[in-house]
Design an enzyme around this catalytic site. Structure first.
Site, PDB file in Angstrom:
ATOM      1  N   ASP A 176       2.774   5.288  -6.669  1.00  0.00           N
ATOM      2  CA  ASP A 176       4.015   5.172  -5.887  1.00  0.00           C
ATOM      3  C   ASP A 176       5.261   5.001  -6.742  1.00  0.00           C
ATOM      4  OD1 ASP A 176       1.957   3.429  -3.662  1.00  0.00           O
ATOM      5  OD2 ASP A 176       2.944   5.325  -3.235  1.00  0.00           O
ATOM      6  N   HIS A 193       0.859  -1.202   0.000  1.00  0.00           N
ATOM      7  CA  HIS A 193       0.000   0.000   0.000  1.00  0.00           C
ATOM      8  C   HIS A 193       0.888   1.243   0.000  1.00  0.00           C
ATOM      9  CE1 HIS A 193      -3.514   2.381   0.600  1.00  0.00           C
ATOM     10  NE2 HIS A 193      -3.809   2.104   1.857  1.00  0.00           N
ATOM     11  N   HIS A 198      -2.393  -2.282  -9.573  1.00  0.00           N
ATOM     12  CA  HIS A 198      -3.387  -1.620  -8.732  1.00  0.00           C
ATOM     13  C   HIS A 198      -4.656  -2.460  -8.717  1.00  0.00           C
ATOM     14  CE1 HIS A 198      -5.922   1.515  -6.994  1.00  0.00           C
ATOM     15  NE2 HIS A 198      -4.798   2.086  -6.622  1.00  0.00           N
TER      16      HIS A 198
END
Ligand code: SDX
Length: 429
Positions: A364, A269, A308
């Site tokens: 990210d 995450h 994702h």
């Protein structure tokens, strides 16, 4: 005439059941009427990790994973990243549902800024950590500790008290983060400057040094503001699910936020931004990229920053961040790891293994490269995610506790353990 319902035939009994469809869902509880006999508990759904389960109704954030759409209260993330002048506008928007007019924005900033200070004892909590404590551990613990400083926060259904805690948290999380860094570096704290923007104030508290001419670079201030905007909310992600589940027991928002931050810390995450840089450092050179990709395809680890649960084409935030990187590197100099990241992306986007699994760069993948270029230490990146996400968590938490359909979160299970069995005395084991 077409009806918004399912007709389910239970082949065990031949009985047919009609189950209404609403908002593209069926109510799981409606399946409980499907029984084999009066003793039967009835059917449940089994959905590990909630791959196909809506647990809430929300008006805050909309994502379309196939089209790469992300909207806060209906506003496309690309437009917010381009036009918003300060992060406070996003905090106001997420909490109140509308963009603030100048008067509302000034009032919101004044209210939040009035809380932009830490109790001296909170500083002592931060100072109780070792210099090499992971800043996310310091962040989570200190946010939880705030619960003990503001016991009024348990009155979550008193709107004035509830909102005061929300403004306190939005104001204090950047200070906690900056002070965790300053403590780790053995540097004196820099007090919050209420004249500065949310992003500039944070950079100032982090990096102001003894130089009286020190000034926050406007390009870096803008870049961090955009990164904060992009990270502010993302509907029912793991951390927000934790926030809502913890909040469903009616605990105070400090405890719930600490729990949400704990969930965010995981490498799958919000901890992925830090993991991406570890991965790039491990790869080391462009020449090593093909071997690394091969190892991922052999199942020896993941391409961090890729993939994702919802986005199956592209993460719209990654697109904005990639453009932002050029802006930052023009000031800081290019991050040497960028070349490796670009080569990883190039190869992955052409490789059947990743294409078949719909793996694309997520929020990210590039953010860590920018953070590193801006001078943030590697283990600080999840904290940089948690700061803006606090506004999103609190918006989602408030929506949850005010939702009359919600109760304390308490899923069921499929029991696979022993059936009843008699006690075994110690001398018989
Ligand atoms: C965030 O939910 C949100 O909105 C989160 C977030 C937010 O704003 O709150 O967007 C922020 O958390 C972004 C994600 C950051 N995490 C990472 O970058 C870590 C690497 N990515 C993954 O671990 C993964 O892609 C997830 C966790 C993001 C999503 O995982 P899913 O949806 O549970 O998918 P999965 O693990 O079931 O993977 C499906 C397949 C598997 O292969 P097979 O078993 O089918 O052969 O894809 C593979 C996985 O092995 N896979 C990857 C991969 N991600 C998935 N293979 C290599 N590298 C990867 N990164």
């Amino acid at each position: 005439m077409a009806k918004d319902s399912l007709t389910i035939t239970d082949n065990r009994t031949g009985t047919a059941y009609e189950v209404p469809i609403a908002d593209g869902t069926i109510n799981a509880i409606d399946l409980r009427k499907i029984k084999t006999d009066a003793e039967d508990f009835g059917l449940m759904t089994y959905d590990p990790a909630f791959m196909n389960t809506a647990s809430v109704r929300s008006k805050i954030t909309f994502i379309d994973g196939d089209k790469g759409i992300l909207r806060y209260r209906g506003y496309p993330i690309e437009q917010l990243a381009e036009h918003v002048g300060c992060f406070d506008e996003i905090g106001y928007l997420l909490l109140n549902g509308e963009l603030p007019n100048p008067k509302q924005l000034t009032e919101f900033q004044k209210t939040v800024n009035s809380h932009a200070i830490l109790h001296e004892n909170v500083k002592k909590i931060i100072e109780g950590f070792r210099h090499d404590a992971h800043p996310m551990g310091v962040f989570i613990s200190t946010v939880a500790a705030l619960s003990t400083f503001y016991p009024e926060a348990k009155n979550i259904f008193d709107q004035e008290i509830r909102r005061r805690q929300i403004y306190r948290l939005i104001a204090k999380v950047p200070i906690i983060a900056a002070y965790a860094y300053r403590h780790a570096m053995g540097l004196p704290y820099v007090a919050a400057d209420q004249e500065m923007s949310y992003a500039a104030n944070f950079i100032n508290m982090m990096f102001r040094n003894g130089d009286k001419n020190y000034a926050v670079h406007p390009v870096l201030e803008h870049a961090l503001m955009v990164l904060f905007i992009l990270h502010a909310d993302h509907e029912q992600n793991c951390g927000t699910n934790a926030m809502r589940a913890i909040g469903s027991s009616h605990v105070d928002p400090y405890a719930a936020t600490a729990g949400a931050a704990a969930a965010l810390w995981g490498p799958l995450h919000g901890g992925a931004n830090e993991a991406v840089l570890h991965m790039l450092n491990q790869i080391g050179t462009i020449e090593n990229v093909p071997a690394f990709i091969a190892s991922v395809k052999d199942g020896k680890g993941k391409l961090m920053g890729f993939g994702h649960r919802v986005y199956k084409n592209f993460d719209p935030r990654a697109t904005v961040i990639k453009r932002l990187a050029d802006e930052v590197f023009a000031v800081t100099g290019q991050n040497p790891r960028l070349k490796i990241a670009l080569e990883l992306e190039r190869i992955a986007l052409e490789d059947e293994y990743f294409i078949k699994r719909k793996l694309y760069p997520n929020v990210d993948f590039y953010s860590g490269l920018i953070y590193q270029a801006m001078g943030f230490p590697l283990d600080f990146y999840p904290v940089l995610f948690a700061i803006p996400r606090t506004a999103g968590w609190l918006s989602q938490w408030e929506e949850h506790i005010l939702d009359q359909e919600q109760k304390i979160a308490r899923p069921r299970q499929i029991y696979l353990g022993y059936d009843e069995r008699p006690w075994v005395p110690m001398d018989k084991r």
